[in-house]
Design an enzyme around this catalytic site. Structure first.
Site, PDB file in Angstrom:
ATOM      1  N   HIS A 132       0.732  -1.141   0.037  1.00  0.00           N
ATOM      2  CA  HIS A 132       0.059  -0.017  -0.049  1.00  0.00           C
ATOM      3  C   HIS A 132       0.893   1.330   0.025  1.00  0.00           C
ATOM      4  O   HIS A 132       1.995   1.214   0.544  1.00  0.00           O
ATOM      5  CB  HIS A 132      -0.847  -0.106   1.329  1.00  0.00           C
ATOM      6  CG  HIS A 132      -1.948   1.038   1.710  1.00  0.00           C
ATOM      7  ND1 HIS A 132      -1.599   2.271   1.699  1.00  0.00           N
ATOM      8  CD2 HIS A 132      -3.163   0.936   1.401  1.00  0.00           C
ATOM      9  CE1 HIS A 132      -2.680   3.030   1.807  1.00  0.00           C
ATOM     10  NE2 HIS A 132      -3.702   2.264   1.672  1.00  0.00           N
ATOM     11  N   ASP A 208       3.126  -4.160   7.614  1.00  0.00           N
ATOM     12  CA  ASP A 208       1.919  -3.465   7.600  1.00  0.00           C
ATOM     13  C   ASP A 208       0.781  -4.736   8.055  1.00  0.00           C
ATOM     14  O   ASP A 208       0.351  -5.482   7.104  1.00  0.00           O
ATOM     15  CB  ASP A 208       1.905  -2.873   6.139  1.00  0.00           C
ATOM     16  CG  ASP A 208       0.397  -2.370   5.945  1.00  0.00           C
ATOM     17  OD1 ASP A 208      -0.428  -2.404   7.010  1.00  0.00           O
ATOM     18  OD2 ASP A 208       0.366  -1.486   4.921  1.00  0.00           O
ATOM     19  N   GLN A 211      -4.282  -4.955   7.222  1.00  0.00           N
ATOM     20  CA  GLN A 211      -5.372  -5.924   6.619  1.00  0.00           C
ATOM     21  C   GLN A 211      -5.386  -7.328   7.219  1.00  0.00           C
ATOM     22  O   GLN A 211      -6.099  -7.736   7.477  1.00  0.00           O
ATOM     23  CB  GLN A 211      -5.216  -6.150   5.035  1.00  0.00           C
ATOM     24  CG  GLN A 211      -5.472  -4.904   4.304  1.00  0.00           C
ATOM     25  CD  GLN A 211      -6.866  -4.529   4.409  1.00  0.00           C
ATOM     26  OE1 GLN A 211      -7.742  -5.090   4.704  1.00  0.00           O
ATOM     27  NE2 GLN A 211      -7.268  -3.078   3.759  1.00  0.00           N
ATOM     28  N   LYS A 234     -10.403  -0.331  10.663  1.00  0.00           N
ATOM     29  CA  LYS A 234     -10.399  -1.497   9.941  1.00  0.00           C
ATOM     30  C   LYS A 234     -10.652  -2.801  10.802  1.00  0.00           C
ATOM     31  O   LYS A 234     -11.048  -4.027  10.242  1.00  0.00           O
ATOM     32  CB  LYS A 234      -9.161  -1.655   9.038  1.00  0.00           C
ATOM     33  CG  LYS A 234      -9.068  -0.835   7.969  1.00  0.00           C
ATOM     34  CD  LYS A 234      -7.829  -1.175   7.118  1.00  0.00           C
ATOM     35  CE  LYS A 234      -7.203   0.233   6.449  1.00  0.00           C
ATOM     36  NZ  LYS A 234      -7.859   0.477   5.116  1.00  0.00           N
ATOM     37  N   CYS A 376      -4.640   2.666  -3.586  1.00  0.00           N
ATOM     38  CA  CYS A 376      -3.709   3.109  -3.038  1.00  0.00           C
ATOM     39  C   CYS A 376      -2.433   2.051  -3.071  1.00  0.00           C
ATOM     40  O   CYS A 376      -1.587   1.935  -2.220  1.00  0.00           O
ATOM     41  CB  CYS A 376      -3.733   3.290  -1.361  1.00  0.00           C
ATOM     42  SG  CYS A 376      -4.771   4.843  -1.222  1.00  0.00           S
TER      43      CYS A 376
HETATM   44  C1  LIG Z   1      -2.264  -2.616   3.473  1.00  0.00           C
HETATM   45  C2  LIG Z   1      -2.954  -1.466   4.315  1.00  0.00           C
HETATM   46  N1  LIG Z   1      -1.868  -0.526   4.643  1.00  0.00           N
HETATM   47  C3  LIG Z   1      -2.165   0.528   4.975  1.00  0.00           C
HETATM   48  C4  LIG Z   1      -3.399   1.107   5.012  1.00  0.00           C
HETATM   49  C5  LIG Z   1      -3.683   2.553   5.347  1.00  0.00           C
HETATM   50  O1  LIG Z   1      -4.600   2.527   6.557  1.00  0.00           O
HETATM   51  P1  LIG Z   1      -4.867   4.007   7.102  1.00  0.00           P
HETATM   52  O2  LIG Z   1      -5.215   4.832   5.842  1.00  0.00           O
HETATM   53  O3  LIG Z   1      -5.793   3.816   8.044  1.00  0.00           O
HETATM   54  O4  LIG Z   1      -3.733   4.525   7.630  1.00  0.00           O
HETATM   55  C6  LIG Z   1      -4.495   0.379   4.315  1.00  0.00           C
HETATM   56  C7  LIG Z   1      -5.635   1.033   4.346  1.00  0.00           C
HETATM   57  O5  LIG Z   1      -6.280   1.362   3.216  1.00  0.00           O
HETATM   58  C8  LIG Z   1      -4.083  -0.786   3.726  1.00  0.00           C
HETATM   59  O6  LIG Z   1      -5.218  -1.819   3.408  1.00  0.00           O
END
Ligand SMILES: Cc1ncc(COP(=O)(O)O)c(C=O)c1O
Lengths: 418, 173
Positions: A132, A208, A211, A234, A376
């Site tokens: 991401h 990360d 998910q 999430k 993203c």
């Molecule tokens: C794999 C992953 N990493 C990071 C994020 C970023 O999360 P946040 O927007 O809550 O910081 C997301 C969310 O879209 C994600 O799916």
């Protein structure tokens, strides 16, 4: 069929759906079919109530007042921290759990503190093609400033990391950034195997968990990574709060991230003395109500059991992959691993040549909420050769009827575009 | 509730299925401009030739959803062969039509549709838009407005660049 699977796994979806007020809403005259939990999940009453109860009875700023409710607020805030720490198996929850704004901020924290103290011109970072942007851009920003180079672990056509070459790729690398689960492909990555190779090469591993933590049992004491970032919104919690877990011995020597109140022990005209863990990394008034909400979300997830949630989501993903394949055959292309055991409940797909925006627009008419876009993950989109995908994602409150509604609405979409 | 037929008018679907002026003109001499929609990753490539203050040829490349593709196709048909000043007016009118949505967004005092349409008609000479007026329904779907305006913003940039170049050229001459 739904009943059979649910009873077998001990997850009574029909009853727990009643905990989620939003699922009773209608959209465009249809009951809502919410299939976008990978973007943000819905919240159960238990979370909403805990936040309101705290606001109505206990709210005061934390770590400041000596009066009763201030002390109680502090106590509950810190108790939420420990609850979250236990939820992910943190060996030392009261020190290793840092509250951030979201997963993104947690990853930026690592880049700005560990990164700035350990990465120097000429050093290398290893990321994966399926990250991401939250686990790419902070490193690119630092790379630009520090003249670092970034290497990439490629993926194969099934959306799995190609690890044959890992030892060579990781050689000389100081940091490996990797997602536990892809938000596009659903791929579950072997963090432990990668971490072993990375550690042998002297690199730290930043995972990360945005998910994975909401959907899989997580135990950082065995996972293998050194840092893990995730977001409350999430995992049935509120927006505005996230978590960064880091190993005590790595966090302890780090400089602060943001400066201000809360993060200091002392301030003089000549300078400041930073506070201990975890407050050194929590400048200013933290998201207190949100921490209470996250604590309640964790309690809710634990009461159901992450093993049961995972089993339910494997069953549902299997059902969805089979249903879509049976009904649409070659008209639908599902990205990512073919085996539901290898993936989370995230299905990105291309339907004929209908643009994902148009797919999701028509689905919306039937109350079906799916995400359309690049999620993203633009480097991954380029690797897949698409600008965008449509994505349906599941949580514990989804059932087979949601999948059937999706399939019916997709059939309508096909008919609409002729 | 805005229905799908407001969004996907027959003309729109027609231009989506069989886009006009598809492709790229050789550049140079054509002006080549790329536009991106950062929300969805869609990408449009406009190549245009400006001769004697007229858009003598235009082609559309790139990929996108039905709204961005049909808007680009309709645009290409509408501006080809037109004087630059007229094209600029058309861009202004089209973008005007796309910005009216603010008064129709939920949360504002809701006016009934007839009201809004009366205001639109007053503010804009929608009739002058011809087939382009088919895109009017997009304003009821605010997230899709960027899809509809992508090619128009890209064209505007192309005209600016063509003008800047011809000025630089004549200044040098
Ligand atoms: C794999 C992953 N990493 C990071 C994020 C970023 O999360 P946040 O927007 O809550 O910081 C997301 C969310 O879209 C994600 O799916």
């Amino acid at each position: 069929m739904a009943g059979l699977i649910d009873v077998a796994q001990g997850l009574d979806v029909e009853t727990l759906r009643k905990d989620f007020p939003l699922l009773a809403q209608e959209v465009n005259g249809h009951p809502i079919t919410y299939l976008d939990s990978a973007a943000s999940s819905q919240r159960p009453r238990q979370v909403l109530d805990a936040m309101r109860e705290y606001d109505e009875t206990t709210h005061a700023n934390v770590h400041r007042g000596v009066y009763g409710i201030a002390e109680e607020a502090t106590h509950r805030f810190e108790a939420a921290r420990v609850a979250v720490g236990r939820f992910i198996g943190a060996p030392n929850p009261s020190r290793e759990i840092l509250f951030s704004k979201n997963a993104t901020e947690g990853l930026n924290l690592v880049a700005n503190t560990w990164g700035r103290t350990h990465l120097h011109p000429g050093d290398s970072i290893l990321l994966t093609e399926m990250e991401h942007h939250a686990n790419i851009v902070p490193w690119q920003m630092l790379a630009e400033e520090r003249e670092l180079s970034i290497r990439w672990i490629p993926i194969d056509d099934d959306g799995a990391l190609i690890l044959d070459d890992l030892e060579r790729l990781v050689d000389g690398v100081k940091l490996v950034g990797i997602t536990c689960m892809s938000n596009v492909l659903g791929t579950l990555n072997p963090i432990g195997d990668i971490a072993r190779v990375a550690h042998a090469a002297g690199a730290v591993v930043v995972a990360d968990g945005a998910q994975s933590v909401p959907h899989l049992p997580t135990d950082v004491s065995t996972l293998g990574c050194d840092f893990l970032a995730f977001s409350a919104h999430k995992m049935l919690g509120p927006t505005g709060i996230g978590v960064l877990w880091g190993r005590d011995e790595l966090l302890t020597p780090l400089p602060p991230f943001l400066g201000g109140g809360e993060m200091i022990l002392d301030v003089r005209k000549e300078g400041f003395t930073p506070n201990d863990l975890p407050w050194r990394f929590e400048a200013g008034t933290p998201p207190i109500t949100e921490a209470i909400g996250l604590g309640a979300a964790v309690e809710y997830l634990q009461a159901i059991g992450m093993e049961s949630i995972r089993a339910h989501e494997i069953a549902l993903t299997t059902y969805a992959m089979n249903t879509l394949a049976e009904r649409f055959g070659d008209d639908i292309r599902i990205f990512g691993p073919k085996d539901p055991i290898q993936r989370g409940g995230v299905l990105s797909f291309a339907y004929r040549d209908i643009h994902p925006h148009d797919v999701s627009q028509i689905l919306d008419q039937y109350g079906v909420c799916v995400r359309a876009g690049h999620h993203c993950a633009k480097p991954l989109m380029r690797r897949l050769g698409v600008n965008a995908t449509a994505r349906a994602s599941f949580a514990l409150y989804n059932n087979e009827s949601d999948v059937d509604t999706l399939a019916n609405a997709l059939a309508e979409t096909g008919a609409f575009f002729g | 509730m805005a229905g799908l037929e407001d969004l996907y008018r027959e003309i729109i679907l027609d231009h989506y299925r069989s886009p006009r002026n598809r492709g790229e003109l050789p550049s140079p001499p054509a002006q080549r401009v790329e536009g991106f929609n950062p929300l969805c990753g869609d990408e449009i490539v406009v190549t245009l030739e400006v001769n004697d203050e007229t858009v003598s040829d235009i082609k559309i490349g790139g990929t996108g959803c039905s709204i961005s593709q049909s808007s680009a196709s309709l645009m290409s048909a509408a501006v080809k062969g037109k004087p630059v000043t007229e094209v600029r007016d058309l861009i202004r009118t089209f973008k005007g039509m796309m910005s009216i949505h603010e008064s129709t967004l939920p949360g504002k005092d809701s006016q009934d549709e007839a009201d809004i349409e009366a205001r639109e008609a007053q503010l804009l000479d929608v009739d002058s838009l011809g087939e382009l007026a088919a895109l009017q329904g997009v304003v009821k779907f605010p997230v899709r407005i960027k899809c509809a305006t992508l090619s128009w913003n890209t064209l505007a940039q192309g005209l600016d660049e063509a003008e800047a170049e011809s000025e630089a050229g004549s200044a040098g001459a």
